[in-house]
Design a protein around this motif. Structure first.
Motif, PDB file in Angstrom:
ATOM      1  N   HIS A 287      -6.967  -9.302   6.764  1.00 54.60           N
ATOM      2  CA  HIS A 287      -7.055  -8.289   5.696  1.00 54.60           C
ATOM      3  C   HIS A 287      -5.646  -7.927   5.200  1.00 54.60           C
ATOM      4  O   HIS A 287      -5.391  -7.883   3.996  1.00 54.60           O
TER       5      HIS A 287
ATOM      6  N   HIS B  45      -3.343  -8.636   1.607  1.00 54.86           N
ATOM      7  CA  HIS B  45      -2.579  -7.637   0.840  1.00 54.86           C
ATOM      8  C   HIS B  45      -1.208  -8.190   0.455  1.00 54.86           C
ATOM      9  O   HIS B  45      -0.735  -7.962  -0.657  1.00 54.86           O
TER      10      HIS B  45
ATOM     11  N   GLN C 197       0.807  -1.222   0.000  1.00 54.38           N
ATOM     12  CA  GLN C 197       0.000   0.000   0.000  1.00 54.38           C
ATOM     13  C   GLN C 197       0.840   1.271   0.000  1.00 54.38           C
ATOM     14  O   GLN C 197       0.297   2.370  -0.162  1.00 54.38           O
TER      15      GLN C 197
ATOM     16  N   CYS D 287     -10.538   0.009   3.674  1.00 51.41           N
ATOM     17  CA  CYS D 287      -9.138  -0.154   3.262  1.00 51.41           C
ATOM     18  C   CYS D 287      -8.615   1.200   2.819  1.00 51.41           C
ATOM     19  O   CYS D 287      -9.304   1.907   2.081  1.00 51.41           O
ATOM     20  N   LEU D 288      -7.406   1.561   3.264  1.00 55.89           N
ATOM     21  CA  LEU D 288      -6.856   2.873   2.905  1.00 55.89           C
ATOM     22  C   LEU D 288      -6.651   3.012   1.396  1.00 55.89           C
ATOM     23  O   LEU D 288      -6.593   4.127   0.892  1.00 55.89           O
TER      24      LEU D 288
HETATM   25 ZN    ZN Z   1      -6.424  -2.818   2.958  1.00 54.94          ZN
END
Ligand code: ZN
Length: 195
Positions: A149, A153, A50, A107-108
């Motif tokens: 979660h 990722h 991310q 989610c960011l």
């Molecule tokens: Zn996420």
């Protein structure tokens, strides 16, 4: 320094993270930057993907979400999950234990998209932390959800992949708009010679 969060539509979110072989000064600094980025964005967890690096590395801190309980058991002893935060997981492995239960997730990398996702209620986790200590614990509730979660990722899997067919249909316009926005922003960056 806070890093910029990669949004849905960037390919790095689909990359499986590379295994980390040892702790280095660069990695320590990167972990600090990940925490800063996560706290700044008011997230509960952040995966390396991310912020643009495909590694088996995630940071978490669930203390902000006071209304959503977690359980934690280390070597058979029940401990307060808050005392275990903040948490760094390197090369994590997880094993599902409890029954699948639905719960809200965001989610960011998907601003303003929230959806109930079904996942096992509790899990067993093995990972290394930033001190390169071997961690082994069982957790449930919000912490188990957050770790699953983030673990996803690290495999290039996103929470939208776990939506039901109906949820996918419901969120389709928002997801397509977000993807288009991300691609347009990347194209603009390229034109300006920033990338
Ligand atoms: Zn996420």
């Amino acid at each position: 320094m806070s890093l910029s969060v990669v949004k849905y539509g960037e390919l790095v979110l689909r990359q499986k993270g590379a295994r980390i072989e040892r702790m280095t000064p660069d990695l320590k600094k990167f972990i600090d930057q990940m925490f800063e980025t996560m706290y700044h964005a008011r997230g509960l967890g952040l995966a390396a993907q991310q912020v643009g690096r495909a590694l088996q590395l995630t940071v978490l801190d669930i203390r902000e979400a006071t209304g959503r309980p977690s359980t934690l058991e280390i070597e058979g002893k029940t401990v307060d999950a808050a005392d275990f935060m903040p948490l760094v997981l390197i090369n994590p492995e997880i094993k599902p234990l409890g029954e699948p239960v639905p719960g809200p997730e965001g989610c960011l990398s998907f601003p303003e998209i929230y959806c109930d996702i079904t996942r096992p209620e509790s899990i067993e986790v093995k990972a290394r932390n930033e001190k390169w200590e071997q961690l082994s614990f069982r957790c449930g509730g919000l912490l188990a959800r957050a770790i699953q979660h983030e673990y996803d990722h690290l495999q290039g899997i996103l929470f939208i992949d776990r939506m039901t067919r109906e949820q996918k249909a419901e969120f389709k316009p928002e997801l397509e708009a977000l993807q288009a926005e991300t691609k347009a922003a990347l194209a603009a960056k390229k034109r300006n010679g920033l990338q």
